[in-house]
Scaffold this motif. Structure first.
Motif, PDB file in Angstrom:
ATOM      1  N   VAL A  53       0.701  -1.117  -0.038  1.00  0.00           N
ATOM      2  CA  VAL A  53      -0.040  -0.119  -0.042  1.00  0.00           C
ATOM      3  C   VAL A  53       1.105   1.366  -0.052  1.00  0.00           C
ATOM      4  O   VAL A  53       0.298   2.330  -0.090  1.00  0.00           O
ATOM      5  CB  VAL A  53      -0.966  -0.116   1.214  1.00  0.00           C
ATOM      6  N   ASP A  54       2.182   1.236   0.193  1.00  0.00           N
ATOM      7  CA  ASP A  54       2.975   2.419   0.472  1.00  0.00           C
ATOM      8  C   ASP A  54       3.347   2.872  -1.008  1.00  0.00           C
ATOM      9  O   ASP A  54       4.018   3.797  -1.180  1.00  0.00           O
ATOM     10  CB  ASP A  54       4.175   2.269   1.217  1.00  0.00           C
ATOM     11  N   CYS A  55       3.394   1.896  -1.851  1.00  0.00           N
ATOM     12  CA  CYS A  55       3.605   2.513  -3.314  1.00  0.00           C
ATOM     13  C   CYS A  55       3.025   1.476  -4.327  1.00  0.00           C
ATOM     14  O   CYS A  55       2.995   0.187  -3.859  1.00  0.00           O
ATOM     15  CB  CYS A  55       5.183   2.276  -3.510  1.00  0.00           C
ATOM     16  N   CYS A  56       2.627   2.074  -5.549  1.00  0.00           N
ATOM     17  CA  CYS A  56       2.357   1.056  -6.380  1.00  0.00           C
ATOM     18  C   CYS A  56       1.431   0.193  -6.409  1.00  0.00           C
ATOM     19  O   CYS A  56       1.665  -1.137  -6.951  1.00  0.00           O
ATOM     20  CB  CYS A  56       3.946   0.200  -7.082  1.00  0.00           C
ATOM     21  N   SER A  57       0.452   0.236  -5.690  1.00  0.00           N
ATOM     22  CA  SER A  57      -0.721  -0.828  -5.353  1.00  0.00           C
ATOM     23  C   SER A  57      -1.184  -1.338  -6.478  1.00  0.00           C
ATOM     24  O   SER A  57      -1.560  -2.359  -6.577  1.00  0.00           O
ATOM     25  CB  SER A  57      -1.535  -0.308  -4.426  1.00  0.00           C
ATOM     26  N   ASP A  61      -2.953  -5.486 -10.188  1.00  0.00           N
ATOM     27  CA  ASP A  61      -4.448  -5.579 -10.980  1.00  0.00           C
ATOM     28  C   ASP A  61      -4.039  -6.693 -12.103  1.00  0.00           C
ATOM     29  O   ASP A  61      -3.150  -6.440 -12.891  1.00  0.00           O
ATOM     30  CB  ASP A  61      -4.664  -4.250 -11.396  1.00  0.00           C
ATOM     31  N   GLY A  62      -4.926  -7.600 -12.288  1.00  0.00           N
ATOM     32  CA  GLY A  62      -4.958  -8.696 -13.237  1.00  0.00           C
ATOM     33  C   GLY A  62      -4.160  -9.860 -12.699  1.00  0.00           C
ATOM     34  O   GLY A  62      -4.149 -10.874 -13.624  1.00  0.00           O
ATOM     35  N   SER A  88      -8.905   0.505  -4.089  1.00  0.00           N
ATOM     36  CA  SER A  88      -8.055   1.013  -3.094  1.00  0.00           C
ATOM     37  C   SER A  88      -8.659   0.979  -1.834  1.00  0.00           C
ATOM     38  O   SER A  88      -8.271   1.419  -0.859  1.00  0.00           O
ATOM     39  CB  SER A  88      -8.196   2.559  -3.417  1.00  0.00           C
ATOM     40  N   ASP A  89      -9.763   0.394  -1.755  1.00  0.00           N
ATOM     41  CA  ASP A  89     -10.703   0.265  -0.701  1.00  0.00           C
ATOM     42  C   ASP A  89      -9.895  -0.901   0.521  1.00  0.00           C
ATOM     43  O   ASP A  89     -10.353  -0.762   1.472  1.00  0.00           O
ATOM     44  CB  ASP A  89     -12.152  -0.265  -0.703  1.00  0.00           C
ATOM     45  N   THR A 113       6.284  -6.243 -16.199  1.00  0.00           N
ATOM     46  CA  THR A 113       5.720  -5.462 -14.861  1.00  0.00           C
ATOM     47  C   THR A 113       6.697  -6.265 -13.607  1.00  0.00           C
ATOM     48  O   THR A 113       7.342  -7.087 -13.531  1.00  0.00           O
ATOM     49  CB  THR A 113       4.606  -5.918 -14.793  1.00  0.00           C
ATOM     50  N   THR A 114       6.141  -5.704 -12.312  1.00  0.00           N
ATOM     51  CA  THR A 114       6.955  -6.271 -11.115  1.00  0.00           C
ATOM     52  C   THR A 114       5.520  -6.816 -10.245  1.00  0.00           C
ATOM     53  O   THR A 114       4.589  -6.117 -10.148  1.00  0.00           O
ATOM     54  CB  THR A 114       7.561  -5.098 -10.270  1.00  0.00           C
ATOM     55  N   LEU A 115       5.871  -7.987  -9.542  1.00  0.00           N
ATOM     56  CA  LEU A 115       4.793  -8.657  -8.604  1.00  0.00           C
ATOM     57  C   LEU A 115       5.446  -8.462  -7.455  1.00  0.00           C
ATOM     58  O   LEU A 115       6.400  -8.802  -6.913  1.00  0.00           O
ATOM     59  CB  LEU A 115       4.552  -9.969  -8.958  1.00  0.00           C
ATOM     60  N   THR A 116       4.554  -7.778  -6.305  1.00  0.00           N
ATOM     61  CA  THR A 116       5.020  -7.522  -5.062  1.00  0.00           C
ATOM     62  C   THR A 116       3.731  -8.515  -4.147  1.00  0.00           C
ATOM     63  O   THR A 116       2.503  -7.999  -4.430  1.00  0.00           O
ATOM     64  CB  THR A 116       4.978  -5.949  -4.880  1.00  0.00           C
TER      65      THR A 116
END
Length: 338
Positions: A53-57, A61-62, A88-89, A113-116
């Motif tokens: 949640v602190d970045c790039c949330s 998606d997907g 974002s909820d 892309t990057t997965l976190t």
């Protein structure tokens, strides 16, 4: 009882900040993925994903959750449980799966892309053997309308949870008055749960308010049968499980409003054949009808059936009792208590 069988975070917490040192991150790559080996097969009921949640949330998606026993393509070809739709909820997403497997993958199927992942929780029970199976597979499905051959009712029970409607694995009605879909299981089942997979490429809110109905009646195309659940929301591409504990031959999904479209990308029905009791009953009755005639016997039998809540069957044709009283001694009547 379900239990948590694996976690990503050793502290059993869900800190969603990357700086907390409790998240995993891949390098920027082609279709990045993450996998856990549970070391044995599990009956997996749900998977909970905690996002950064602190970045790039929105990066999540997907992403797809896949579960199975194969390591082909690093496990990313296993059946799909759900597609993660970013919102974002909330930082945590709970997905119902009801699937069997040793490997659980999370993959973003796009280039560059990057997965976190800040937490992956997998809930289930050890052992893949279950008395209950998807009894809808191979059965007979129909729906209120179908103008396009690529969106037919049987596509919703093909065993494929692909949520892209153009993959020819989803059913799709026309814009219709109270659209409905139905599967005939051919016999009665004790149904424990129904799993619905929603469309993922468009219009996920169309399913909101749909009802799952289960029973033995075809009155109003089966839509008057008792209700198991009302679908309030299923995220795009996701699967939701509804507990029913009901008996029936027909399972319907209906949107009870005027002017709607019903799309189902998979309907899974879990249960076992319903248990019936068989008892022999001997009945004596007086009649002036000629019971030797087969048509007359049938009509008399139908009169019995009309006053009984049970299903009745002759096991032997009625026989005339040779007494002055003129009673007829019918055969035993075989009936099934439901």
């Amino acid at each position: 009882m379900n239990k948590k069988v694996t976690i990503l975070n050793d502290k059993h917490q869900r800190p969603p900040e990357f700086s907390a040192g409790s998240c995993t991150v891949t390098v920027y790559s082609l279709q990045p993925w993450w996998r856990v080996d549970l070391l044995a097969q599990y009956q997996i009921s749900s998977v909970v994903i905690t996002n950064r949640v602190d970045c790039c949330s929105q990066r999540i998606d997907g992403a797809e959750i896949r579960i199975g026993n194969s390591l082909e393509n690093d496990g990313n070809n296993n059946p799909r449980c759900a597609v993660i739709k970013y919102t974002s909820d909330s930082s945590s997403y709970n997905f119902s799966c009801n699937m069997i497997g040793r490997y659980v993958n999370v993959i973003i199927p796009q280039n560059g892309t990057t997965l976190t992942l800040c937490e992956v929780e997998v809930y289930g029970v050890l052992g893949a053997i279950s008395l209950q199976t998807d009894v809808a597979l191979g059965k007979i499905a129909t729906q209120s309308s179908s103008s396009y051959p690529m969106f037919l009712a049987p596509f919703a029970i093909d065993g494929n949870r692909d949520s892209n409607v153009y993959a020819m694995s989803c059913s799709y009605t026309d814009y219709y008055f109270k659209p409905w879909w139905r599967v005939d299981l051919l016999i009665e089942y004790q149904i424990s749960s129904v799993v619905i997979t929603n469309r993922g490429d468009c219009c996920p809110t169309r399913i909101d308010g749909a009802e799952i109905r289960i029973g033995n009646s075809l009155e109003n195309n089966g839509n008057n049968n008792p209700r198991c659940a009302v679908i309030t929301d299923i995220p795009a591409g996701s699967s939701s499980t509804f507990s029913c504990d009901m008996i029936g031959r027909y399972v319907n999904v209906v949107i009870p409003k005027n002017g709607a479209i019903l799309t189902l990308c998979e309907v899974e029905i879990y249960g076992v054949p319903a248990v019936t009791k068989k008892i022999n009953l001997r009945v004596k009755f007086h009649t002036s009808e000629d019971m030797i005639d087969s048509t007359t016997r049938h009509n008399v039998f139908q009169q019995f059936q009309m006053v009984s809540a049970l299903k009745l069957y002759w096991t032997q044709e009625p026989e005339l009792e040779h007494e002055n009283k003129g009673f007829s001694d019918p055969s035993p009547v075989h009936y099934i208590q439901r």
